[in-house]
Design an enzyme around this catalytic site. Structure first.
Site, PDB file in Angstrom:
ATOM      1  N   HIS A  43       0.847  -1.022  -0.065  1.00  0.00           N
ATOM      2  CA  HIS A  43       0.114   0.107   0.046  1.00  0.00           C
ATOM      3  C   HIS A  43       0.980   1.225   0.011  1.00  0.00           C
ATOM      4  CE1 HIS A  43      -4.008   1.582   1.640  1.00  0.00           C
ATOM      5  NE2 HIS A  43      -3.306   2.686   1.128  1.00  0.00           N
ATOM      6  N   ARG A  45       1.962   4.886  -0.195  1.00  0.00           N
ATOM      7  CA  ARG A  45       1.643   6.256   0.107  1.00  0.00           C
ATOM      8  C   ARG A  45       2.349   7.294  -0.607  1.00  0.00           C
ATOM      9  NH1 ARG A  45      -0.923   3.456   4.256  1.00  0.00           N
ATOM     10  NH2 ARG A  45      -3.179   3.835   4.464  1.00  0.00           N
ATOM     11  N   GLU A  70      -2.389  -1.829  -3.460  1.00  0.00           N
ATOM     12  CA  GLU A  70      -3.786  -1.120  -3.034  1.00  0.00           C
ATOM     13  C   GLU A  70      -3.436   0.415  -2.612  1.00  0.00           C
ATOM     14  OE1 GLU A  70      -4.755  -3.486   0.316  1.00  0.00           O
ATOM     15  OE2 GLU A  70      -3.894  -2.096   1.633  1.00  0.00           O
ATOM     16  N   THR A 100      -4.361   5.004   8.383  1.00  0.00           N
ATOM     17  CA  THR A 100      -4.516   3.779   7.801  1.00  0.00           C
ATOM     18  C   THR A 100      -6.081   3.827   7.242  1.00  0.00           C
ATOM     19  OG1 THR A 100      -4.681   1.344   7.879  1.00  0.00           O
ATOM     20  CG2 THR A 100      -5.538   2.492   9.760  1.00  0.00           C
ATOM     21  N   HIS A 190      -8.803  -5.910   6.619  1.00  0.00           N
ATOM     22  CA  HIS A 190      -8.648  -4.557   7.654  1.00  0.00           C
ATOM     23  C   HIS A 190      -8.842  -5.569   9.032  1.00  0.00           C
ATOM     24  CE1 HIS A 190      -7.976  -1.044   9.364  1.00  0.00           C
ATOM     25  NE2 HIS A 190      -7.600  -0.499   8.134  1.00  0.00           N
TER      26      HIS A 190
END
Ligand code: PXP
Length: 237
Positions: A43, A45, A70, A100, A190
């Site tokens: 993931h 960012r 993702e 998150t 999650h």
């Protein structure tokens, strides 16, 4: 059988704390596969505080199972995904500064954006998944974007599970049934853990994939990565 995709962001967080290359994210990814993981999730960012864009480029040729990227579809993310061409892209509505992801998409107010992205990634041969909550109308709209899958945001399940497992899972079973009836594959993630995963998996046996990071990497501190992955996979049998 439901696939276990290991989210290795936390490994990168640990590495970044010191600035060197320990732990080695690439080596951990390969070991996750060796120990039975059926996919690797990252993931990235925009601030690259966990997985860096460079990590993503380096991981791609090394990963022999399924690679899932993702994240929030900012321009840099879209560009990265199109260049790397993972097996799957999961679109997540988290703001760049979010700790998150803490919600699924409101598909109605992002319908055009999501439809365009699904089109773009599908044309590039990348499977798409949209991160959603259990609202049924929202899932119907998600199906209309043309996405291959949805990923159910399971934090509310994880929160309620200790008190009332049946009540906690009920909306997820409904959502997953609807998604399946609309021809969508169903992923989930999650706050899934060794405590709550087996019940979730047994309740939705047609689940395609779970992506798990925080609890799995934390368990590995006590159990070791190999035993941890074995135990998570056992929950999915
Ligand atoms: N799925 C999505 C879309 C996420 O954003 C995250 C967290 O990065 C996860 C799954 C994994 O969640 P956890 O780290 O709680 O297992």
């Amino acid at each position: 059988m439901t696939k276990l995709s290991v989210n290795i962001n936390k490994v990168a967080t640990l590495r970044n704390a010191r600035g060197g290359n320990t732990p080695d994210v690439l080596a951990v990814a390969k070991d996750c596969e060796l120990f039975g993981g059926e996919g690797i999730t990252v993931h990235p960012r925009p601030d690259q505080r966990h997985i860096t864009y460079n990590d993503v480029y380096q991981l791609k040729p090394q990963i022999k199972t399924e690679f899932n990227i993702e994240g929030y579809p900012c321009d840099e993310f879209i560009d990265l995904v199109l260049k790397v061409k993972p097996h799957q892209v999961t679109l997540v509505p988290d703001a760049p500064d979010a700790i998150t992801s803490n919600a699924g998409w409101d598909v109605a107010s992002n319908f055009e954006l999501l439809s365009e992205l699904v089109d773009k990634f599908t044309s590039a041969g990348i499977r798409t998944s949209i991160f959603v909550g259990t609202d049924l109308e929202n899932i119907k709209l998600a199906a209309k974007t043309g996405t291959d899958r949805v990923e159910l945001y399971t934090e509310p399940y994880a929160k309620e599970y200790p008190e009332s497992p049946d009540k906690a899972v009920a909306p997820f079973v409904e959502a997953a049934k609807l998604a399946r009836s609309l021809g969508l594959g169903v992923n989930a993630g999650h706050d899934l853990s060794l405590e709550n995963l087996e019940f979730f998996s047994k309740s939705i046996p047609w689940l395609e994939e779970v992506s798990i990071g925080h609890a799995l990497i934390s368990d590995a501190l006590y159990l070791g990565l190999k035993e941890t992955i074995r135990r998570y996979k056992e929950c999915l049998l």
